[in-house]
Write an enzyme that holds these catalytic residues in place. Structure first.
Site, short mmCIF file in Angstrom:
data_model
loop_
_atom_site.label_atom_id
_atom_site.label_comp_id
_atom_site.label_asym_id
_atom_site.label_seq_id
_atom_site.Cartn_x
_atom_site.Cartn_y
_atom_site.Cartn_z
N PRO A 111 -4.55 4.45 -1.22
CA PRO A 111 -4.81 3.55 -0.11
C PRO A 111 -5.03 4.28 1.22
CG PRO A 111 -2.76 2.99 -1.25
CD PRO A 111 -3.19 4.34 -1.71
N GLU A 112 -6.24 4.22 1.72
CA GLU A 112 -6.54 4.65 3.08
C GLU A 112 -6.96 3.40 3.85
OE1 GLU A 112 -9.04 8.20 3.17
OE2 GLU A 112 -8.35 8.77 1.19
#
Length: 281
Positions: free
Chosen positions: A2-3
Site C-alpha cells: 500500500p502506497e
DNA sequence: GAGTTTACCTGTACGC
DNA sequence: TGCGTACAGGTAAACT
C-alpha cells in the site's frame, strides 16, 4: 504494497461504508495490531464504543477517522494491512487482527494484516490532524502541497534522490514501487544526488510523480498478490502499467535495454541502464 | 542535527 | 518431506 494510490482507494471505499455509523464494539484479536495505542486493548475498546465516525481522512499513507468525541482512529496498512467490510456472518480471516461492529448491525469493519507492520490506534483529540502524524508531509496530490518549498528542501539535502522520494517528512505517499516508476519516467537514477538537481529537473520529477500516482489511483492501485485489496476485497490493476518495478531482465518499454535490479536501502530498485545512467561517483 | 542503517514481522519460493 | 535461507518493504528507533 500500500502506497498512496492504494491507501486512497481504501479511503474512498471506507468513507462510503463507515461515515455516519456508530461503533458498537472494537475487538482486538492481536495486541501487536494496536501496539502504538499505549493504553492497551481494553482502553482501545472502551473509548471507541458508542462513538460515531464522522469522516475518513488521509495524510500520505496514514488514514484517520475523526469521531464525534473529538478523538480519531489512526490506521496504517504497513506492508500487508487490509481494511475490509464484511457481513457479520462471514468467516474470520486467517490474519484478522481487529474487528469493529456497528450499532446498526450492518457490515463489520475488519483490520486484517499478515505481516503486522500496520496497526491502529486512537489519537486523543486528533479529529483535526492527529499529532502522531503531523510530521508526515503533504502528498503531491494535495492542493496545499508547496512545490517551491519542496524544491528548495530537496535541493538543500545532501542525499540521493530515491531516498528523498521515500522520505515521508519531505513528500508523502511515495513508496518503493512508485518511486522507481517516477524515476524511470524522469530518466533519473535513484542514486543521483539531490543537491545537483536543477529546479526544472525537480519540477519534471514532481510532474512524473503526480502522473504515476494519479494513473494508479484511477487503476485502483497495484496488486501483485492478495496482500493489497480494497475494502471489498478487489485487486487494483496498475501492475499492468509498470515500466520499471519488478521488470528485472525484461526490455525497457522506451529503449529496449534490459532492466536491471540493484539493492538499495535494503530493498530492490529497478531501473533502465540506458535511460537512467548512474551518476559518476 | 542530518544522514544512514537496522529492527520489526510472516508467508512464500526455492535449493538441497 | 523437511529444513534453512532469502526476500518482500513502511516506519521509527538507533546509530554514525
Amino acid at each position: 504494497m500500500p502506497e498512496l494510490p492504494e491507501v486512497e482507494t481504501v479511503r474512498i471505499g471506507l468513507s462510503k461504508w463507515v461515515t455516519g455509523r456508530t461503533i458498537a464494539t472494537a475487538e482486538v484479536l492481536h495486541p501487536r495490531a494496536i501496539r502504538r495505542h499505549l493504553p492497551g486493548d481494553a482502553h482501545f475498546a472502551a473509548v471507541l464504543a458508542g462513538r460515531t465516525v464522522l469522516d475518513v481522512s488521509r495524510r500520505g499513507k496514514y488514514l484517520w477517522l475523526p469521531l464525534d468525541s473529538g478523538d480519531a482512529i489512526i490506521g496504517h496498512l504497513g506492508m500487508s494491512g487490509q481494511l475490509l467490510m464484511q457481513p457479520a456472518e462471514a468467516e474470520d480471516e486467517k490474519h484478522l487482527r481487529v474487528r469493529f461492529t456497528f450499532t446498526d448491525g450492518g457490515p463489520q469493519l475488519r483490520f486484517v494484516d499478515q505481516r503486522t507492520f500496520g496497526g491502529l490506534s486512537v489519537s486523543e483529540g486528533g479529529a483535526g490532524l492527529p499529532d502522531e502524524i503531523s510530521h508526515i508531509a503533504r502528498d503531491p496530490m494535495d492542493p496545499l502541497f508547496d512545490d517551491t518549498a519542496f524544491t528548495a528542501r530537496i535541493r538543500g539535502r545532501h542525499t540521493e534522490v530515491k531516498r528523498a522520494l521515500l522520505d515521508q517528512t519531505l513528500i508523502s505517499g511515495v513508496g518503493n514501487i512508485y518511486a522507481d516508476e517516477a524515476l524511470w519516467r524522469a530518466g533519473l537514477h535513484g542514486t543521483r544526488p539531490t543537491d545537483q538537481l536543477t529546479r526544472p529537473a525537480v519540477a519534471r520529477l514532481l510532474g512524473h510523480v503526480r502522473d504515476v500516482l494519479s494513473e494508479a489511483i484511477v487503476a485502483g492501485g497495484t496488486s501483485f498478490d492478495e496482500l493489497y485489496v480494497d475494502v471489498n476485497g478487489e485487486s487494483g490493476y496498475f501492475d499492468r502499467s509498470l515500466n520499471a518495478y519488478g521488470r528485472e531482465n525484461e526490455p525497457c518499454h522506451r529503449c529496449g535495454a534490459i532492466i536491471r535490479r540493484e539493492q538499495f536501502m535494503n530493498r530492490s530498485s529497478f531501473s533502465c541502464p540506458r535511460c537512467q545512467p548512474k551518476p559518476r561517483s
